[in-house]
Design a protein around this motif. Structure first.
Motif, PDB file in Angstrom:
ATOM      1  N   GLY A  89     -66.754 -40.431-128.115  1.00 51.65           N
ATOM      2  CA  GLY A  89     -68.064 -39.794-128.739  1.00 51.65           C
ATOM      3  C   GLY A  89     -68.077 -39.923-130.351  1.00 51.65           C
ATOM      4  O   GLY A  89     -68.906 -39.393-131.098  1.00 51.65           O
ATOM      5  N   LEU A  90     -67.193 -40.726-130.827  1.00 44.41           N
ATOM      6  CA  LEU A  90     -67.232 -41.032-132.121  1.00 44.41           C
ATOM      7  C   LEU A  90     -67.866 -42.122-132.610  1.00 44.41           C
ATOM      8  O   LEU A  90     -67.549 -42.992-133.350  1.00 44.41           O
ATOM      9  N   PHE A  91     -69.097 -42.376-132.067  1.00 43.53           N
ATOM     10  CA  PHE A  91     -69.904 -43.554-132.271  1.00 43.53           C
ATOM     11  C   PHE A  91     -71.333 -43.366-131.957  1.00 43.53           C
ATOM     12  O   PHE A  91     -71.844 -42.567-130.862  1.00 43.53           O
ATOM     13  N   ASP A  92     -72.173 -43.487-132.945  1.00 46.38           N
ATOM     14  CA  ASP A  92     -73.710 -43.040-132.904  1.00 46.38           C
ATOM     15  C   ASP A  92     -74.439 -44.142-133.529  1.00 46.38           C
ATOM     16  O   ASP A  92     -75.710 -43.739-133.520  1.00 46.38           O
ATOM     17  N   GLY A  93     -74.026 -45.060-133.921  1.00 48.46           N
ATOM     18  CA  GLY A  93     -74.731 -46.182-134.130  1.00 48.46           C
ATOM     19  C   GLY A  93     -75.459 -46.046-135.533  1.00 48.46           C
ATOM     20  O   GLY A  93     -76.059 -46.759-136.385  1.00 48.46           O
ATOM     21  N   LYS A  94     -75.353 -44.937-136.358  1.00 48.45           N
ATOM     22  CA  LYS A  94     -75.864 -44.541-137.405  1.00 48.45           C
ATOM     23  C   LYS A  94     -74.931 -44.331-138.573  1.00 48.45           C
ATOM     24  O   LYS A  94     -74.625 -45.135-139.384  1.00 48.45           O
ATOM     25  N   LEU A  95     -74.140 -43.037-138.387  1.00 43.57           N
ATOM     26  CA  LEU A  95     -73.418 -42.795-139.396  1.00 43.57           C
ATOM     27  C   LEU A  95     -71.552 -43.350-139.037  1.00 43.57           C
ATOM     28  O   LEU A  95     -71.207 -43.474-139.798  1.00 43.57           O
ATOM     29  N   LEU A  96     -71.717 -43.135-137.498  1.00 45.22           N
ATOM     30  CA  LEU A  96     -70.275 -43.664-137.042  1.00 45.22           C
ATOM     31  C   LEU A  96     -70.546 -45.277-136.417  1.00 45.22           C
ATOM     32  O   LEU A  96     -71.214 -45.297-135.305  1.00 45.22           O
TER      33      LEU A  96
ATOM     34  N   LYS B 245     -71.250 -30.205-130.913  1.00 44.08           N
ATOM     35  CA  LYS B 245     -71.201 -29.535-132.151  1.00 44.08           C
ATOM     36  C   LYS B 245     -70.856 -30.300-133.395  1.00 44.08           C
ATOM     37  O   LYS B 245     -71.333 -30.043-134.621  1.00 44.08           O
ATOM     38  N   VAL B 246     -69.983 -31.339-133.203  1.00 44.88           N
ATOM     39  CA  VAL B 246     -69.545 -32.052-134.549  1.00 44.88           C
ATOM     40  C   VAL B 246     -70.359 -33.481-134.601  1.00 44.88           C
ATOM     41  O   VAL B 246     -70.488 -33.803-135.709  1.00 44.88           O
ATOM     42  N   VAL B 247     -70.537 -34.138-133.355  1.00 47.23           N
ATOM     43  CA  VAL B 247     -71.254 -35.430-133.170  1.00 47.23           C
ATOM     44  C   VAL B 247     -72.207 -35.218-132.205  1.00 47.23           C
ATOM     45  O   VAL B 247     -72.127 -35.607-131.329  1.00 47.23           O
ATOM     46  N   PRO B 248     -73.534 -34.862-132.845  1.00 48.76           N
ATOM     47  CA  PRO B 248     -74.664 -34.481-132.035  1.00 48.76           C
ATOM     48  C   PRO B 248     -75.343 -35.563-131.093  1.00 48.76           C
ATOM     49  O   PRO B 248     -75.565 -35.498-129.998  1.00 48.76           O
ATOM     50  N   HIS B 249     -75.394 -36.658-131.598  1.00 49.50           N
ATOM     51  CA  HIS B 249     -75.980 -37.845-130.989  1.00 49.50           C
ATOM     52  C   HIS B 249     -75.397 -38.921-130.734  1.00 49.50           C
ATOM     53  O   HIS B 249     -75.740 -40.377-130.982  1.00 49.50           O
ATOM     54  N   SER B 250     -73.984 -38.796-130.187  1.00 51.12           N
ATOM     55  CA  SER B 250     -73.276 -39.840-129.860  1.00 51.12           C
ATOM     56  C   SER B 250     -73.804 -40.743-128.599  1.00 51.12           C
ATOM     57  O   SER B 250     -74.497 -40.257-127.843  1.00 51.12           O
TER      58      SER B 250
END
Lengths: 129, 318
Positions: free
Chosen positions: B214-221, B274-279
């Motif tokens: 879950g450490l990928f969201d295409g925006k910040l990660l 809670k930490v990465v909401p839109h992974s």
């Protein structure tokens, strides 16, 4: 009559008890090794008296599971495959029970089969405390 | 007269000893040659960075900053993992782009943000250095070349195995005092309620897979991980499952060094949203919160700490 019944029950329970506690021939440390291009690989299996076993690769613990021995059949389960599924293997001992071969009867877990089916493990002297 | 005798004897002794020391510092095996190269800045463009600048022995051959600077302070995008316990690993780098240590070894040398020295130049330098020319010839019967350079570095790395942690001691010897009751509870949680074991199992607590936690969201990660190699959309955000031996020494954590402590890691797994909401593409195993109590979090942390090899525990207490 009742007395005989109890005596028999007692005898059976003693036999069962002594089988699992003392004469379970798998209790102890067993080892199998091979050599890869990258170096040697040694698998150690430690079958404990409490029905728990541990597997080690080059002395690194990689699995802790449960087992039971009934006659020459091993029932074995571990959380990598599925802690609730007991696979069965036929045990074949050699010499003075100083080596053992595991032959699959039924095991749906390919990884485990690859690690033990057909392999002969050698008994090691008991662990130093 | 007697004095002179002793003096001569002493002098001879010193000379012999120093000669012996001199000889033994000349590497005679692949492993010791690799060890020397590993900490020698000769392999970097500006002769200032060595492998051990980012893989430090005291931190289990990892680093304590999120992104380690290479030549002239240039930085990449990923956290330097431990180089220890690599002998049984199926792939290397967070995206698994190298499948052997030999294949891996030359990549940081040539990498412009790490050591920035083209391999051909590195080989030239080693051949101009009398000490290395001699040592390579002694070990390989060949002068330095790309193949034997990689062989030496890899051979050294394979010596860095650790299998003597309190955890191993507990499992191997039945020594119930080897670890605390908190560690024992943590081990059960790790294998059960917390689901860690579903991904982290094997001699080094990782299997050969790549997963998306879950450490990928295409925006910040934006590090797409494994997908860069496979070009598969389903591999977006997947990374090599981190091995966990000596993990207490190798903070910060994850491919981007995002978490500073083990507690932050455990808090993350407890409730990733809670930490990465839109992974994007997070593993189904992590789709619901684990609901760990404070005590349970502490137990898992204690278990992770019990994977630290005793050689480091001695270092820490001295």
């Amino acid at each position: 009559m009742k007395k005989v019944f109890f005596a028999t029950m007692l005898a059976i329970s003693i036999i069962n008890f002594s089988f699992t506690e003392d004469t379970n021939p798998l209790i102890g440390r067993w080892e199998w090794s091979t050599k890869h291009v990258e170096g040697p690989l040694t698998i150690l299996a430690v079958f404990k008296t409490n029905g728990i076993y541990d597997g080690f690769a080059n002395k690194k613990n990689f699995v802790t599971g449960t087992y039971q021995v009934k006659h020459d059949t091993l029932f074995i389960a571990d959380p990598i495959c599925n802690a609730k599924y007991n696979a069965t293997y036929k045990l074949k001992f050699f010499g003075k029970q100083d080596s053992v071969q595991f032959n699959v009867i039924q095991d749906t877990c390919a990884q485990r089969r690859k690690g033990i089916d057909g392999f002969v493990y050698k008994r090691l002297p008991a662990a130093k405390k | 007269m007697k004095k002179l005798y002793y003096f001569t004897f002493f002098a001879a002794f010193v000379i012999i000893m120093s000669m012996a020391a001199f000889n033994s510092s000349e590497p005679a095996t692949k492993e010791s040659l690799g060890e020397m190269l590993f900490s020698d800045p000769i392999l970097s463009g500006n002769r200032k960075i060595s492998c051990s600048s980012c893989h430090k022995a005291e931190f289990a051959f990892a680093d304590t900053i999120a992104i380690s600077p290479g030549v002239s302070g240039r930085t990449g995008t990923r956290n330097a993992p431990s180089v220890m316990n690599s002998a049984l690993q199926a792939s290397f780098f967070w995206d698994g782009r190298a499948s052997t240590l030999e294949e891996q070894a030359l990549l940081p040398v040539a990498n412009p943000v790490e050591m920035n020295l083209p391999i051909a130049l590195a080989i030239k330098r080693l051949n101009r250095d009398k000490k290395y020319r001699k040592a390579f010839y002694r070990v390989f019967n060949q002068y330095p070349n790309a193949t034997n350079l990689a062989l030496a570095l890899a051979a050294f790395e394979r010596t860095l195995e650790t299998n003597n942690s309190p955890f191993d001691d507990w499992r191997l010897t039945d020594n119930e005092n080897a670890v605390s009751t908190s560690v024992k509870r943590g081990f059960l949680l790790f294998n059960g309620k917390a689901r860690c074991f579903q991904c982290h199992f094997g001699p080094d607590f990782n299997n050969s897979e790549f997963r998306n936690i879950g450490l990928f969201d295409g925006k910040l990660l934006t590090d797409s991980g494994r997908a860069v190699l496979t070009k598969k959309k389903t591999d977006l955000g997947k990374f090599k499952i981190g091995p966990l031996r000596n993990i207490a020494l190798t903070a910060p954590y994850m491919h981007n060094g995002r978490f500073k402590t083990l507690r932050e890691v455990i808090d993350y797994y407890n409730d990733p949203d809670k930490v990465v909401p839109h992974s994007i593409g997070r593993d189904p195993l992590l789709s619901t919160p684990i609901n760990l109590s404070e005590q349970e979090k502490e137990d898992i942390e204690e278990f992770l700490k019990s994977l630290t090899d005793k050689r480091f525990i001695k270092d820490l207490s001295s």
